[in-house]
Scaffold this motif. Structure first.
Motif, PDB file in Angstrom:
ATOM      1  N   TYR A   1       0.842  -1.204   0.000  1.00  0.00           N
ATOM      2  CA  TYR A   1       0.000   0.000   0.000  1.00  0.00           C
ATOM      3  C   TYR A   1       0.870   1.244   0.000  1.00  0.00           C
ATOM      4  O   TYR A   1       1.969   1.245   0.556  1.00  0.00           O
ATOM      5  CB  TYR A   1      -0.842   0.060   1.280  1.00  0.00           C
ATOM      6  N   ASP A   2       0.339   2.340  -0.569  1.00  0.00           N
ATOM      7  CA  ASP A   2       1.011   3.620  -0.430  1.00  0.00           C
ATOM      8  C   ASP A   2       0.549   4.268   0.879  1.00  0.00           C
ATOM      9  O   ASP A   2      -0.230   3.682   1.637  1.00  0.00           O
ATOM     10  CB  ASP A   2       0.793   4.523  -1.646  1.00  0.00           C
ATOM     11  N   MET A   3       1.029   5.466   1.164  1.00  0.00           N
ATOM     12  CA  MET A   3       0.714   6.142   2.430  1.00  0.00           C
ATOM     13  C   MET A   3      -0.771   6.438   2.597  1.00  0.00           C
ATOM     14  O   MET A   3      -1.264   6.537   3.712  1.00  0.00           O
ATOM     15  CB  MET A   3       1.511   7.443   2.543  1.00  0.00           C
ATOM     16  N   SER A   4      -1.500   6.571   1.501  1.00  0.00           N
ATOM     17  CA  SER A   4      -2.930   6.869   1.592  1.00  0.00           C
ATOM     18  C   SER A   4      -3.790   5.604   1.673  1.00  0.00           C
ATOM     19  O   SER A   4      -4.999   5.691   1.777  1.00  0.00           O
ATOM     20  CB  SER A   4      -3.375   7.725   0.409  1.00  0.00           C
ATOM     21  N   GLY A   5      -3.153   4.437   1.623  1.00  0.00           N
ATOM     22  CA  GLY A   5      -3.899   3.183   1.721  1.00  0.00           C
ATOM     23  C   GLY A   5      -4.277   2.574   0.380  1.00  0.00           C
ATOM     24  O   GLY A   5      -4.942   1.544   0.325  1.00  0.00           O
ATOM     25  N   ARG A   6      -3.836   3.182  -0.709  1.00  0.00           N
ATOM     26  CA  ARG A   6      -4.128   2.654  -2.046  1.00  0.00           C
ATOM     27  C   ARG A   6      -3.267   1.416  -2.305  1.00  0.00           C
ATOM     28  O   ARG A   6      -2.070   1.411  -2.036  1.00  0.00           O
ATOM     29  CB  ARG A   6      -3.832   3.726  -3.093  1.00  0.00           C
ATOM     30  N   VAL A   7      -3.884   0.367  -2.829  1.00  0.00           N
ATOM     31  CA  VAL A   7      -3.165  -0.874  -3.132  1.00  0.00           C
ATOM     32  C   VAL A   7      -2.297  -0.668  -4.368  1.00  0.00           C
ATOM     33  O   VAL A   7      -2.796  -0.280  -5.427  1.00  0.00           O
ATOM     34  CB  VAL A   7      -4.145  -2.053  -3.352  1.00  0.00           C
ATOM     35  N   LEU A   8      -0.983  -0.935  -4.218  1.00  0.00           N
ATOM     36  CA  LEU A   8      -0.053  -0.826  -5.340  1.00  0.00           C
ATOM     37  C   LEU A   8       0.215  -2.174  -5.984  1.00  0.00           C
ATOM     38  O   LEU A   8       0.441  -2.259  -7.183  1.00  0.00           O
ATOM     39  CB  LEU A   8       1.275  -0.238  -4.864  1.00  0.00           C
ATOM     40  N   LYS A   9       0.210  -3.215  -5.174  1.00  0.00           N
ATOM     41  CA  LYS A   9       0.487  -4.558  -5.690  1.00  0.00           C
ATOM     42  C   LYS A   9      -0.083  -5.568  -4.710  1.00  0.00           C
ATOM     43  O   LYS A   9      -0.036  -5.373  -3.506  1.00  0.00           O
ATOM     44  CB  LYS A   9       2.000  -4.752  -5.817  1.00  0.00           C
ATOM     45  N   SER A  10      -0.603  -6.650  -5.235  1.00  0.00           N
ATOM     46  CA  SER A  10      -1.108  -7.736  -4.396  1.00  0.00           C
ATOM     47  C   SER A  10      -0.808  -9.057  -5.089  1.00  0.00           C
ATOM     48  O   SER A  10      -0.955  -9.166  -6.303  1.00  0.00           O
ATOM     49  CB  SER A  10      -2.614  -7.583  -4.171  1.00  0.00           C
ATOM     50  N   ALA A  11      -0.353 -10.013  -4.300  1.00  0.00           N
ATOM     51  CA  ALA A  11      -0.034 -11.329  -4.857  1.00  0.00           C
ATOM     52  C   ALA A  11      -0.362 -12.396  -3.822  1.00  0.00           C
ATOM     53  O   ALA A  11      -0.167 -12.195  -2.628  1.00  0.00           O
ATOM     54  CB  ALA A  11       1.436 -11.405  -5.231  1.00  0.00           C
ATOM     55  N   THR A  12      -0.858 -13.513  -4.301  1.00  0.00           N
ATOM     56  CA  THR A  12      -1.127 -14.663  -3.450  1.00  0.00           C
ATOM     57  C   THR A  12      -0.222 -15.792  -3.896  1.00  0.00           C
ATOM     58  O   THR A  12      -0.067 -16.035  -5.084  1.00  0.00           O
ATOM     59  CB  THR A  12      -2.614 -15.080  -3.549  1.00  0.00           C
ATOM     60  N   MET A  13       0.401 -16.447  -2.912  1.00  0.00           N
ATOM     61  CA  MET A  13       1.345 -17.518  -3.213  1.00  0.00           C
ATOM     62  C   MET A  13       1.227 -18.603  -2.164  1.00  0.00           C
ATOM     63  O   MET A  13       0.633 -18.385  -1.116  1.00  0.00           O
ATOM     64  CB  MET A  13       2.769 -16.972  -3.255  1.00  0.00           C
ATOM     65  N   GLU A  14       1.796 -19.740  -2.436  1.00  0.00           N
ATOM     66  CA  GLU A  14       1.821 -20.843  -1.474  1.00  0.00           C
ATOM     67  C   GLU A  14       3.118 -20.737  -0.679  1.00  0.00           C
ATOM     68  O   GLU A  14       4.200 -20.749  -1.253  1.00  0.00           O
ATOM     69  CB  GLU A  14       1.738 -22.189  -2.199  1.00  0.00           C
ATOM     70  N   GLY A  15       2.998 -20.585   0.626  1.00  0.00           N
ATOM     71  CA  GLY A  15       4.161 -20.536   1.502  1.00  0.00           C
ATOM     72  C   GLY A  15       4.383 -21.898   2.136  1.00  0.00           C
ATOM     73  O   GLY A  15       3.424 -22.588   2.487  1.00  0.00           O
ATOM     74  N   SER A  16       5.634 -22.297   2.283  1.00  0.00           N
ATOM     75  CA  SER A  16       5.933 -23.595   2.876  1.00  0.00           C
ATOM     76  C   SER A  16       6.232 -23.428   4.368  1.00  0.00           C
ATOM     77  O   SER A  16       6.521 -22.333   4.846  1.00  0.00           O
ATOM     78  CB  SER A  16       7.110 -24.249   2.165  1.00  0.00           C
ATOM     79  N   ARG A  17       6.181 -24.519   5.075  1.00  0.00           N
ATOM     80  CA  ARG A  17       6.481 -24.512   6.505  1.00  0.00           C
ATOM     81  C   ARG A  17       7.918 -24.031   6.708  1.00  0.00           C
ATOM     82  O   ARG A  17       8.824 -24.427   5.983  1.00  0.00           O
ATOM     83  CB  ARG A  17       6.324 -25.923   7.064  1.00  0.00           C
ATOM     84  N   GLY A  18       8.117 -23.135   7.665  1.00  0.00           N
ATOM     85  CA  GLY A  18       9.445 -22.605   7.935  1.00  0.00           C
ATOM     86  C   GLY A  18       9.619 -21.207   7.377  1.00  0.00           C
ATOM     87  O   GLY A  18       8.666 -20.455   7.216  1.00  0.00           O
ATOM     88  N   ILE A  19      10.873 -20.874   7.066  1.00  0.00           N
ATOM     89  CA  ILE A  19      11.210 -19.527   6.600  1.00  0.00           C
ATOM     90  C   ILE A  19      10.934 -19.400   5.109  1.00  0.00           C
ATOM     91  O   ILE A  19      11.308 -20.261   4.321  1.00  0.00           O
ATOM     92  CB  ILE A  19      12.684 -19.216   6.889  1.00  0.00           C
TER      93      ILE A  19
END
Length: 74
Positions: A21-39
């Motif tokens: 988000y920018d300072m005004s709360g506008r979405v600049l980028k959004s992505a959904t991904m699969e995260g694995s257990r751990g780091i």
């Protein structure tokens, strides 16, 4: 190319949504991904964001949500 690496830890594999988000709360980028257990790491390249300066990002799973700030120098 300026880039920021965002790290996060998951107790188990989960779908993760990262939204910038920018300072005004506008979405600049959004992505959904699969995260694995751990780091896990996500690299954001500054030239892919339309704003420079102070930005915020939110990491979300079904069980967790956190918002942090970062600086994009492009």
């Amino acid at each position: 190319i300026e880039a920021t690496t965002i790290g996060y830890v998951l107790p188990e594999s989960a779908e993760v949504t990262l939204t910038v988000y920018d300072m005004s709360g506008r979405v600049l980028k959004s992505a959904t991904m699969e995260g694995s257990r751990g780091i896990n790491y996500v690299e954001l390249k500054g030239h892919n964001l339309s704003e420079s300066g102070m930005l915020y990002y939110r990491i979300e799973t079904d069980d967790y949500s956190a918002m942090k700030k970062m600086i994009n120098g492009q």
